[in-house]
Design a protein around this motif. Structure first.
Motif: not given
Length: 289
Positions: A176, A179, A181, A256-257, A260, A262
């Protein structure tokens, strides 16, 4: 089960050396993470050694220059070892021939032009068109912000049919940049293998980069090493394959997995995700701090 911790200091007294990833752990390709810098400084202040271990496809002096531009202080690390360093050794030894087709950007020219002292008397490496090549050196896509591996399908099919080996200077699949990828050389090498071609790897998770770090740091066999990184198939797998403990930074590529927040991965999601990948790092943390 992977134990979620809140700071490196919770486990750092148990280790002498960190093998710490850069992109996704210490910086995001554009700016450094202050908390990560402070964590590494704190580890060194208590006598630990920090090896910044990166799959960047450039010799380490270019990585150091990038860290300087980002404002990462020199007291946060002892040694920088790159995939470019390890792959350079293989290229100059003739692992894919001496006439190579280079897939990559001009920012990676140093991989070819900055020749280590021990290889300056070796046969020269020439960059040539694909039709004249004995092998391929991939440092990344030509247009890293827009291209995907399938954009190279026809050219890689031609290379496969001619039996050309591909030297991968960066085994990362994606990173990344802020923002955005982007695909790395590892994605091209993986795609080439899927077509039936042969790819050679020298960065994480493969042994040469770890061997180089141990040799340069002159590590004793009983040194207690902790590998730190956000790449499940590079940093985590590499550390586990090397038989060292691993701290998985969940707030990088896998953020992301894992819920919410980080900074604080969801424990149930984390255990399911790690189980699905067949990996069990000893520790996990949202961000290196």
């Amino acid at each position: 089960m992977s134990r979620i911790i809140q700071s490196l200091s919770q486990v750092s007294p148990d280790y002498d050396v960190l093998f710490c990833d850069l992109w996704g752990c210490l910086h995001n390709g554009k700016q450094a993470y202050p908390a990560a810098v402070a964590a590494l400084q704190g580890f060194r202040a208590k006598g630990g050694k920090v090896v910044l271990m990166t799959n960047a496809p450039r010799p380490n002096q270019y990585v150091i220059a990038q860290l300087d531009r980002m404002g990462v202080p020199r007291d946060a690390w002892d040694l920088v070892v790159s995939s470019g360093d390890a792959a350079q050794e293989a290229m100059f030894s003739g692992a894919v021939g001496h006439k190579v087709w280079h897939i990559g950007t001009t920012k990676d020219d140093g991989f070819f032009d900055d020749i280590p002292a021990e290889w300056r008397d070796a046969p020269a490496i020439q960059r040539v068109p694909l039709a004249e090549a004995e092998g391929i050196v991939a440092t990344g896509p030509f247009e890293e912000l827009t291209e995907k591996p399938r954009d190279y399908h026809d050219r890689l099919m031609e290379a496969r049919d001619r039996g050309l080996p591909l030297l991968c200077a960066n085994p990362d699949i994606v990173v990344d940049m802020g923002e955005t990828r982007i695909y790395c050389a590892g994605a091209l090498a993986e795609y080439y293998e899927g077509l039936g071609g042969t790819s050679l790897y020298f960065g994480k998770p493969h042994a040469p980069i770890y061997d180089r770090a141990r040799r340069l740091l002159d590590l004793s066999p009983d040194a207690r090493v902790l590998a730190v990184g956000d790449g499940i198939f590079t940093d985590v797998k590499g550390g586990l394959d090397q038989g060292v403990d691993v701290l998985f930074v969940t707030g990088g590529l896998a953020a992301d997995a894992l819920g919410p927040d980080v900074e604080n991965p969801d424990n149930a999601l984390l255990l399911d995700w790690l189980g699905g990948h067949g990996m069990t790092p000893q520790y996990s943390i949202g961000r290196l701090r």
